[in-house]
Scaffold this active site. Structure first.
Site, PDB file in Angstrom:
ATOM      1  N   ASP A  24     -23.231 -44.761 -45.200  1.00 29.42           N
ATOM      2  CA  ASP A  24     -23.414 -45.500 -43.947  1.00 29.42           C
ATOM      3  C   ASP A  24     -22.208 -45.207 -43.055  1.00 29.42           C
ATOM      4  OD1 ASP A  24     -25.299 -48.227 -43.264  1.00 29.42           O
ATOM      5  OD2 ASP A  24     -23.558 -47.867 -41.975  1.00 29.42           O
ATOM      6  N   TYR A  53     -36.696 -46.552 -28.959  1.00 30.86           N
ATOM      7  CA  TYR A  53     -36.797 -46.672 -30.422  1.00 30.86           C
ATOM      8  C   TYR A  53     -38.117 -46.105 -30.991  1.00 30.86           C
ATOM      9  CZ  TYR A  53     -36.778 -49.188 -34.920  1.00 30.86           C
ATOM     10  OH  TYR A  53     -36.818 -49.527 -36.248  1.00 30.86           O
ATOM     11  N   GLU A 105     -29.864 -59.036 -34.643  1.00 27.40           N
ATOM     12  CA  GLU A 105     -30.726 -59.736 -35.590  1.00 27.40           C
ATOM     13  C   GLU A 105     -32.158 -59.843 -35.077  1.00 27.40           C
ATOM     14  OE1 GLU A 105     -28.201 -60.816 -33.941  1.00 27.40           O
ATOM     15  OE2 GLU A 105     -28.538 -62.773 -33.053  1.00 27.40           O
ATOM     16  N   LYS A 106     -33.095 -59.933 -36.032  1.00 24.91           N
ATOM     17  CA  LYS A 106     -34.509 -60.045 -35.666  1.00 24.91           C
ATOM     18  C   LYS A 106     -34.948 -61.498 -35.763  1.00 24.91           C
ATOM     19  CE  LYS A 106     -36.033 -55.587 -36.466  1.00 24.91           C
ATOM     20  NZ  LYS A 106     -37.314 -54.982 -36.773  1.00 24.91           N
ATOM     21  N   LYS A 124     -30.486 -70.295 -35.514  1.00 21.88           N
ATOM     22  CA  LYS A 124     -30.531 -71.291 -34.424  1.00 21.88           C
ATOM     23  C   LYS A 124     -30.867 -72.692 -34.964  1.00 21.88           C
ATOM     24  CE  LYS A 124     -31.862 -68.075 -30.739  1.00 21.88           C
ATOM     25  NZ  LYS A 124     -32.922 -67.723 -29.778  1.00 21.88           N
ATOM     26  N   GLN A 169     -46.362 -65.028 -28.894  1.00 25.28           N
ATOM     27  CA  GLN A 169     -46.364 -63.649 -29.414  1.00 25.28           C
ATOM     28  C   GLN A 169     -46.629 -63.708 -30.913  1.00 25.28           C
ATOM     29  OE1 GLN A 169     -43.703 -65.414 -28.094  1.00 25.28           O
ATOM     30  NE2 GLN A 169     -41.982 -64.017 -28.178  1.00 25.28           N
ATOM     31  N   THR A 170     -47.422 -62.775 -31.399  1.00 26.24           N
ATOM     32  CA  THR A 170     -47.732 -62.771 -32.832  1.00 26.24           C
ATOM     33  C   THR A 170     -47.137 -61.537 -33.501  1.00 26.24           C
ATOM     34  OG1 THR A 170     -49.828 -61.709 -32.324  1.00 26.24           O
ATOM     35  CG2 THR A 170     -49.875 -64.097 -32.661  1.00 26.24           C
ATOM     36  N   ARG A 186     -48.892 -57.930 -32.725  1.00 29.88           N
ATOM     37  CA  ARG A 186     -48.900 -56.741 -33.574  1.00 29.88           C
ATOM     38  C   ARG A 186     -49.104 -57.158 -35.022  1.00 29.88           C
ATOM     39  NH1 ARG A 186     -43.487 -53.936 -33.242  1.00 29.88           N
ATOM     40  NH2 ARG A 186     -44.403 -52.787 -31.523  1.00 29.88           N
TER      41      ARG A 186
END
Ligand code: NAD
Length: 347
Positions: A46, A161, A203-204, A212, A232-233, A300
């Site tokens: 890495d 991306y 972060e995702k 949070k 959003q899905t 998505r």
């Protein structure tokens, strides 16, 4: 024992396995997986300095090298029997919508790494692609049809991306078509779990929302900021399923140079994900929707018909089970950091 081949049924225990991006989330877990399987020669690479790696696996040769440099790729691939290339400059929507050039530059890593692995005489090469390679025009509604592998073309990938992933997939396909180098390509759909980025901007959603919720509880300000309107899905795959899928895909000769979905087919809205985390934390927060924040495509999901057909399996860890482990890990990192203990958060 499963009827499907894996590293454990294909390799000798002292065959050299190379994992790139190993200071990061998924490749860190993959490195540990091979170590736990008893492989004695693993090289983890890495560009991050070692103290910033999420997992340092004992007995693994761990190298800090920038793999956008071809000489470093040659060094990384030397003697490899299998190469798993997961190194990429990436993050959640906040990162990939803002830093498209950085995302595109990962094409250097994949271009040099596949060539280095080929020249090193490796038997197999794995490339981590993404659901962001799919045609974005098919993802304009939250009640999206699940994406099947052929939906990447005609191409209209996510800017930056997604296009990088698509062109790197093509490299893998051509190395097989022209040079008979066995390459394998999985399109991951949102992976989550412990030992991943949870703060700092890359972060995702599952990690960001967990953090949070923890912050809201700690501060006593029982509100949560949600990116977009919450409708959003997405589907979310637990890290253990991702690692298992990588191992199965890499050793299935029916999948040479054939992109395949690796994701959960359980669709949930961001609001639903927040509710799951609230249940785990035992708290209910007032939701503030930030409509100006990056939020990606409207919907998505992963169509798992193909993976079920070739591997008789699909990622199946229930979201609640995976999120409990993820939340507990992020809480522990949060507590450590507050106590002044260094934690690699991923910034
Ligand atoms: P991550 O950011 O945690 O790990 C990627 C690692 O690659 C990082 O540690 C980073 O330092 C390293 N890296 C970046 N540039 C490098 C370079 N030039 N040389 C050497 N190392 C470099 O991300 P992750 O979630 O573990 O993702 C791993 C792979 O899976 C990536 O290719 C990513 O695009 C893909 N992917 C991930 C997801 C997901 O939900 N996490 C979804 C789709 C695809």
């Amino acid at each position: 024992m499963s009827e499907y081949a894996t590293a454990a049924t294909t390799l000798n225990k002292d065959d050299l396995i190379v994992v790139t991006g190993a200071g990061g989330f998924i490749a860190g877990a993959l490195t540990r997986h091979f170590h736990d399987q008893g492989f004695t020669r693993i090289r983890a690479v890495d560009k991050k300095p070692l103290p910033e790696w999420y997992q340092r696996v004992p007995g693994v040769e761990s190298l800090t090298m920038d793999l956008s440099d071809p000489d470093n790729c040659t060094r990384a691939a030397e003697g490899a029997v299998e190469v798993y290339n997961l190194a990429a400059d990436m993050g959640g929507m906040g990162f990939i919508e803002r830093f498209r050039i950085e995302c595109l530059r990962s094409v250097l890593i994949n271009t040099h790494m596949v060539e280095a692995a080929y020249r090193a005489g490796a038997a197999r090469y794995f490339f981590s692609s993404s659901a962001c390679a799919y045609n974005t025009q098919l993802q304009q509604k939250p009640e999206v049809l699940a994406l099947k592998e052929s939906d990447a073309y005609p191409a209209m990938a996510e800017r930056g991306y997604g296009w990088e992933k698509l062109i790197s997939e093509m490299f893998c396909e051509e190395y097989w078509a022209e040079r008979r180098f066995k390459t394998f390509i999985a399109r991951f759909h949102n992976v989550y779990g412990p030992y991943g980025t949870w703060d700092g901007g890359r972060e995702k959603a599952p990690a960001a929302l967990s953090r949070k919720v923890i912050e809201a509880q700690e501060s006593g300000n029982l509100e949560i900021d949600i990116w977009g309107d919450g409708t959003q899905t997405r589907s979310f795959m637990y890290i253990d399923d991702c690692v298992k899928g990588i191992d199965l895909i890499m050793h299935c000769d029916d999948l040479i140079a054939t992109p395949i979905n690796l994701g959960s087919s359980h669709l949930i809205s961001i609001n639903g994900l927040v509710s799951t985390i609230e249940e785990i934390a035992g708290v209910e927060l007032a939701r503030r929707y930030n409509l100006d924040a990056p939020q990606g495509v409207a919907g998505r999901n992963s169509d798992n018909t193909f993976i079920l057909e070739v591997l008789g399996w699909e990622p199946d860890t229930p979201l609640r089970v995976g999120m409990e482990k993820t939340y507990a890990w992020i809480q522990s990192q949060y507590d450590d950091r507050r106590a002044g203990i260094y934690t690699p958060a991923g910034s």
